[in-house]
Scaffold this active site. Structure first.
Site, PDB file in Angstrom:
ATOM      1  N   TYR A 141       4.375  -5.435   0.044  1.00  0.00           N
ATOM      2  CA  TYR A 141       2.985  -5.976   0.711  1.00  0.00           C
ATOM      3  C   TYR A 141       3.330  -7.015   1.440  1.00  0.00           C
ATOM      4  O   TYR A 141       2.740  -7.319   2.571  1.00  0.00           O
ATOM      5  CB  TYR A 141       1.914  -6.038  -0.090  1.00  0.00           C
ATOM      6  N   LYS A 192      11.448   2.083  -9.779  1.00  0.00           N
ATOM      7  CA  LYS A 192      11.983   3.341  -9.309  1.00  0.00           C
ATOM      8  C   LYS A 192      13.574   2.592  -9.476  1.00  0.00           C
ATOM      9  O   LYS A 192      14.115   2.507  -8.238  1.00  0.00           O
ATOM     10  CB  LYS A 192      11.648   3.267  -7.813  1.00  0.00           C
ATOM     11  N   ASP A 225       7.844   8.308 -10.244  1.00  0.00           N
ATOM     12  CA  ASP A 225       7.265   9.348 -10.180  1.00  0.00           C
ATOM     13  C   ASP A 225       6.953  10.280 -11.207  1.00  0.00           C
ATOM     14  O   ASP A 225       5.993  11.007 -11.518  1.00  0.00           O
ATOM     15  CB  ASP A 225       8.430  10.367  -9.304  1.00  0.00           C
ATOM     16  N   ASP A 249      -1.016  -0.019  -6.768  1.00  0.00           N
ATOM     17  CA  ASP A 249      -2.178   0.338  -5.668  1.00  0.00           C
ATOM     18  C   ASP A 249      -2.128   1.957  -6.177  1.00  0.00           C
ATOM     19  O   ASP A 249      -3.459   2.352  -6.267  1.00  0.00           O
ATOM     20  CB  ASP A 249      -1.638   0.181  -4.446  1.00  0.00           C
ATOM     21  N   ASP A 253      -5.318   4.154  -8.101  1.00  0.00           N
ATOM     22  CA  ASP A 253      -6.149   5.153  -8.093  1.00  0.00           C
ATOM     23  C   ASP A 253      -6.076   6.479  -8.715  1.00  0.00           C
ATOM     24  O   ASP A 253      -7.142   7.060  -9.024  1.00  0.00           O
ATOM     25  CB  ASP A 253      -5.796   5.602  -6.543  1.00  0.00           C
TER      26      ASP A 253
HETATM   27  C1  IPM Z   1      -6.529  -1.982  -3.189  1.00  0.00           C
HETATM   28  C2  IPM Z   1      -6.755  -1.603  -1.687  1.00  0.00           C
HETATM   29  C3  IPM Z   1      -6.249  -2.487  -1.116  1.00  0.00           C
HETATM   30  C4  IPM Z   1      -4.709  -2.659  -1.466  1.00  0.00           C
HETATM   31  C5  IPM Z   1      -6.186  -2.483   0.425  1.00  0.00           C
HETATM   32  C6  IPM Z   1      -7.630  -2.453   0.874  1.00  0.00           C
HETATM   33  C7  IPM Z   1      -5.598  -3.557   1.281  1.00  0.00           C
HETATM   34  O1  IPM Z   1      -6.419  -0.378  -1.735  1.00  0.00           O
HETATM   35  O2  IPM Z   1      -7.049  -3.313  -3.566  1.00  0.00           O
HETATM   36  O3  IPM Z   1      -6.322  -1.303  -4.027  1.00  0.00           O
HETATM   37  O4  IPM Z   1      -4.004  -1.788  -1.084  1.00  0.00           O
HETATM   38  O5  IPM Z   1      -4.140  -3.691  -2.229  1.00  0.00           O
HETATM   39 MG    MG Z   2      -5.731   0.634  -3.510  1.00  0.00          MG
END
Ligand code: IPM
Ligand code: MG
Length: 363
Positions: A141, A192, A225, A249, A253
């Site tokens: 990042y 990884k 993975d 990240d 999710d």
């Molecule tokens: C998160 C989001 C952020 C990230 C974006 C909005 C920059 O996806 O907090 O997970 O990638 O960190």
């Molecule tokens: Mg995110």
């Protein structure tokens, strides 16, 4: 002594959910001896529209001076074509860096009565309680060099750099091992290592921190993975997961969806002193913004994390979490967690229901 909080609503559904968390906070102050002084500031698209900067310097200063930041969400299609430096997402990344919020805690806890909202079978997710600890201020990042450049040949190439310093890995590893001791005492570090040298190094450093300081904590390693697959195959095998910025990240999710709705999940981003920024895992949901449809519970649970981690008010955090649980146990639902026969409510009613339950619990 009163606590100084900075409230940043942001964009999309951000203002609606933060308003509900503020009501919960007000009620906590009424019902207990908690004293809070709140300031408000802008960030993201809202700030850009007002000032031409997505992260105004005044917001950074206020955030540095306060005890903790409660943040809604930022971003949206309206600002997607701006130069990268002005985009809302860049503001959030910069604020994380400015405040040195290197430790991102993303719990994925399934409330029993929501098991049927998960896309996985009940028995796979019932009782799920995992914690993803994502390194937040390093890795790909932020690595340099980065950008898109034109080569002598006239062709273009894009570059991002995955870089981790030993100290960055060490400090996030300490956070993971310490928290694991308060839970099921197990850490799984995800990398990884079979392909990327930087993450092979990550594995070595995490192993060495574990062997030296936390021999009592069980440490395992998994390739990313495989981890993505294991999270949907048998998620309950995990306790604490520690991983790099980008893997965290993505995996967070996935784990969010295990719980039925990303609208339920809070997060904490902490510095070394556990000062931090607290925000829901979900984004700005522009498609439902301003319609009183968004689930405010992730935001309210983020307030609970603020009470727990920065203010060390575990009792109050427990009360907020219990109030949320009681509301969903009563079958009160925003559209994202609705099932037939439940009581469908809007954002504001969901907030008031939590406030009512808090009153019942604390009176
Ligand atoms: C998160 C989001 C952020 C990230 C974006 C909005 C920059 O996806 O907090 O997970 O990638 O960190
Ligand atoms: Mg995110």
């Amino acid at each position: 002594m009163s606590t100084n909080l900075l409230l940043i609503p942001g964009d999309g559904v951000g203002p609606e959910i933060l308003a509900q968390a503020e009501l919960v906070l007000d009620e906590l102050c009424n019902l207990t001896d908690l004293e809070v002084i709140c300031e408000h500031a802008d960030m993201g698209g809202a700030a850009y529209d007002k000032t031409g900067h997505s992260l105004p310097q005044s917001t950074v200063s206020l955030a540095k001076d306060c005890d903790a930041v409660l943040f809604g969400a930022c971003g949206g299609p309206k600002w997607d074509s701006l130069p990268r430096a002005n985009r809302p997402e860049t503001a959030l990344l910069r604020l994380r860096r400015e405040l040195d919020l290197f430790a991102n805690l993303r719990p994925a806890i399934l409330f029993d009565c929501l098991a049927s909202s998960s896309s996985l079978k009940d028995n796979i997710v019932a009782g799920l309680d995992i914690l993803i600890i994502r390194e937040l201020t390093g890795g790909i990042y932020f690595g340099e060099p980065r950008g898109v450049e034109t080569l002598d040949s006239g062709k273009q190439r894009g570059v991002n750099t995955l870089v981790y310093h030993e100290d960055e890995i060490t400090r996030i590893a300490h956070v993971a091992f310490k928290i694991a001791r308060q839970r099921d005492n197990r850490v799984c570090s995800i990398d990884k290592a079979n392909v990327l040298e930087t993450t092979e190094f990550w594995r070595q450093v995490v192993t060495s921190v574990g062997e030296t300081h936390y021999p009592d904590v069980e440490l395992s390693h998994m390739l990313v993975d495989n981890a993505a697959m294991q999270l949907v195959r048998e998620p309950k095998q995990f306790d604490v997961i520690v991983t790099t910025n980008m893997f965290g990240d993505i995996l967070s999710d996935i784990s969010a969806m295990l719980t039925g709705s990303i609208g339920m999940l809070p997060s904490a981003s902490l510095d070394l002193n556990q000062k931090g920024l607290f925000e829901p895992v979900h984004g700005t949901a522009p498609d439902i913004a301003g319609q009183n449809k968004v689930n405010p519970l992730a935001m309210i649970l983020s307030l609970a994390m603020l009470l727990r981690y920065t203010l060390k008010q575990d009792d109050l955090a427990d009360s907020v979490e219990q109030a949320v649980e009681r509301v969903i146990e009563k079958g009160i639902r925003t559209p994202d967690i609705y099932f037939e026969g439940a009581l469908l409510v809007g954002t504001d009613q969901m907030g008031s229901e939590v406030v009512n339950e808090l009153r019942n619990l604390l009176n």
